[in-house]
Design an enzyme around this catalytic site. Structure first.
Site, PDB file in Angstrom:
ATOM      1  N   HIS A  74      27.084   2.586  -2.911  1.00 58.91           N
ATOM      2  CA  HIS A  74      26.580   1.520  -2.041  1.00 58.91           C
ATOM      3  C   HIS A  74      27.331   1.465  -0.712  1.00 58.91           C
ATOM      4  O   HIS A  74      28.510   1.773  -0.647  1.00 58.91           O
ATOM      5  CB  HIS A  74      26.731   0.158  -2.735  1.00 58.91           C
ATOM      6  N   ILE A  81      14.094  -5.098  -1.823  1.00 56.50           N
ATOM      7  CA  ILE A  81      14.520  -3.932  -2.608  1.00 56.50           C
ATOM      8  C   ILE A  81      15.068  -2.829  -1.698  1.00 56.50           C
ATOM      9  O   ILE A  81      15.935  -2.052  -2.089  1.00 56.50           O
ATOM     10  CB  ILE A  81      13.318  -3.375  -3.423  1.00 56.50           C
ATOM     11  N   THR A  82      14.586  -2.769  -0.477  1.00 53.13           N
ATOM     12  CA  THR A  82      14.860  -1.669   0.463  1.00 53.13           C
ATOM     13  C   THR A  82      16.351  -1.385   0.667  1.00 53.13           C
ATOM     14  O   THR A  82      17.141  -2.304   0.874  1.00 53.13           O
ATOM     15  CB  THR A  82      14.229  -1.987   1.829  1.00 53.13           C
ATOM     16  N   SER A  86       3.477   4.082  -1.621  1.00 54.22           N
ATOM     17  CA  SER A  86       3.479   4.660  -2.974  1.00 54.22           C
ATOM     18  C   SER A  86       4.497   3.988  -3.898  1.00 54.22           C
ATOM     19  O   SER A  86       4.205   3.714  -5.066  1.00 54.22           O
ATOM     20  CB  SER A  86       3.733   6.171  -2.909  1.00 54.22           C
ATOM     21  N   THR A  87       5.696   3.700  -3.383  1.00 51.32           N
ATOM     22  CA  THR A  87       6.724   3.048  -4.211  1.00 51.32           C
ATOM     23  C   THR A  87       6.270   1.655  -4.617  1.00 51.32           C
ATOM     24  O   THR A  87       6.378   1.259  -5.785  1.00 51.32           O
ATOM     25  CB  THR A  87       8.064   2.951  -3.444  1.00 51.32           C
ATOM     26  N   THR A 120       0.805  -1.228   0.000  1.00 50.41           N
ATOM     27  CA  THR A 120       0.000   0.000   0.000  1.00 50.41           C
ATOM     28  C   THR A 120       0.838   1.279   0.000  1.00 50.41           C
ATOM     29  O   THR A 120       0.295   2.377  -0.107  1.00 50.41           O
ATOM     30  CB  THR A 120      -0.967   0.018   1.208  1.00 50.41           C
TER      31      THR A 120
END
Length: 302
Positions: free
Chosen positions: A247, A96-97, A19-20, A17
């Site tokens: 990174h 992904i975070t 936005s990304t 839920t």
């Protein structure tokens, strides 16, 4: 055959839920990915982009049969999301975070030992099997079905390599972004093993960067085990020692992890390396011609 995921993989989105997550859920659905569930605690019963939302991973799995989860949860809560996916015995969780605290990931890695759940990431673009299933944030349209496997610590360099291959008429089996953090789940060797055992994959592009010793370990494994040509590229060749380059894991410390060292090891283990990002495609073509498989790799109509 493909590596890790295919057109039948049932996927759930943790944090759907947000936005990304909503944006990328729509992109994944448009690509043809079978997203069967979303998970956001307290939002169970909602439907977003036609996908039912559940309060827990366990519930989502039991109701839909999802076997893979993708995580778009904010960094402070992402480690718990990975643990929840592991507790539900999912086959794979793709995180992904970015910016998950290193200590959180150390605990996660320890927790996953001996469990069946494979973690890809964190801080990665995801996994895509060309023309079948896209789980993550990569641009789907550049990937075309073929015979080259791609494994990378860098998201954008993955896209660069894939785009070059596709432009040259060379398709891909699966592209796996293992992520740029110092503590991750799946490493180069895990993916190289999968590509080595995959009948459809005939050659591999491996993209590393400064920091750590993952590339050196992979090079030694390639020399001892790999039956297919592998070409490499190492990002961060201009990085001064002690300076983090993008990174969290891309840092030269204690004289270890330099691009020069990595390139030297790769070359000594029979891995051709591209000098610049723009030469990744041409380096693969060179290696394929030497191995006598170039014609076999031409699967994309230009």
């Amino acid at each position: 055959m493909s590596v890790f995921i295919d057109k039948n993989t049932k996927v759930m989105v943790q944090g759907i839920t947000g936005s990304t997550a909503l944006f990328h859920t729509k992109q994944m659905l448009d690509y043809g990915t079978k997203i069967v569930a979303g998970v956001t605690p307290g939002k169970g019963g909602q439907v977003v982009e036609g996908v039912p939302v559940f309060n827990t991973v366990e519930e989502a799995k039991n109701e839909t049969g999802a076997t893979v989860s993708v995580i778009y949860v904010p960094a402070p809560f992402a480690a718990d999301s990975i643990l929840e996916a592991a507790d539900a015995d999912l086959d794979m969780v793709i995180c992904i975070t970015e910016h998950i605290p290193v200590l959180d990931m150390v605990k996660v890695k320890r927790y996953l030992q001996g469990r069946k759940t494979r973690l890809v990431g964190p801080n990665c673009p995801g996994v895509i099997t060309a023309d079948e299933c896209k789980i993550g944030i990569m641009p789907g349209y550049i990937h075309k079905k073929g015979h080259v496997g791609v494994v990378s610590r860098s998201g954008t360099l993955t896209y660069e390599a894939v785009h070059q291959l596709t432009e040259e008429g060379i398709g891909q089996t699966t592209a796996v972004g293992i992520g740029g953090d110092p503590v991750n789940g799946t490493n180069f060797i895990d993916v190289l093993k999968a590509f080595n055992e995959d009948d459809e994959t005939k050659a591999v592009v491996m993209i590393g960067e400064i920091g750590g010793t993952a590339e050196e370990e992979a090079a030694e494994w390639i020399k001892a085990n790999m039956t297919k040509p592998v070409v490499g590229f190492i990002g961060g060749q201009t990085a001064p020692p002690g300076k983090r380059m993008g990174h969290a894991g891309a840092i030269i410390s204690g004289g270890k992890g330099t691009a020069e060292e990595k390139i030297k090891t790769l070359n000594s283990c029979g891995v051709k390396t591209a000098a610049t990002p723009s030469e990744i495609g041409s380096t693969l073509i060179e290696a394929a011609k030497e191995a006598g498989i170039y014609e076999l790799l031409l699967t994309v109509n230009k």
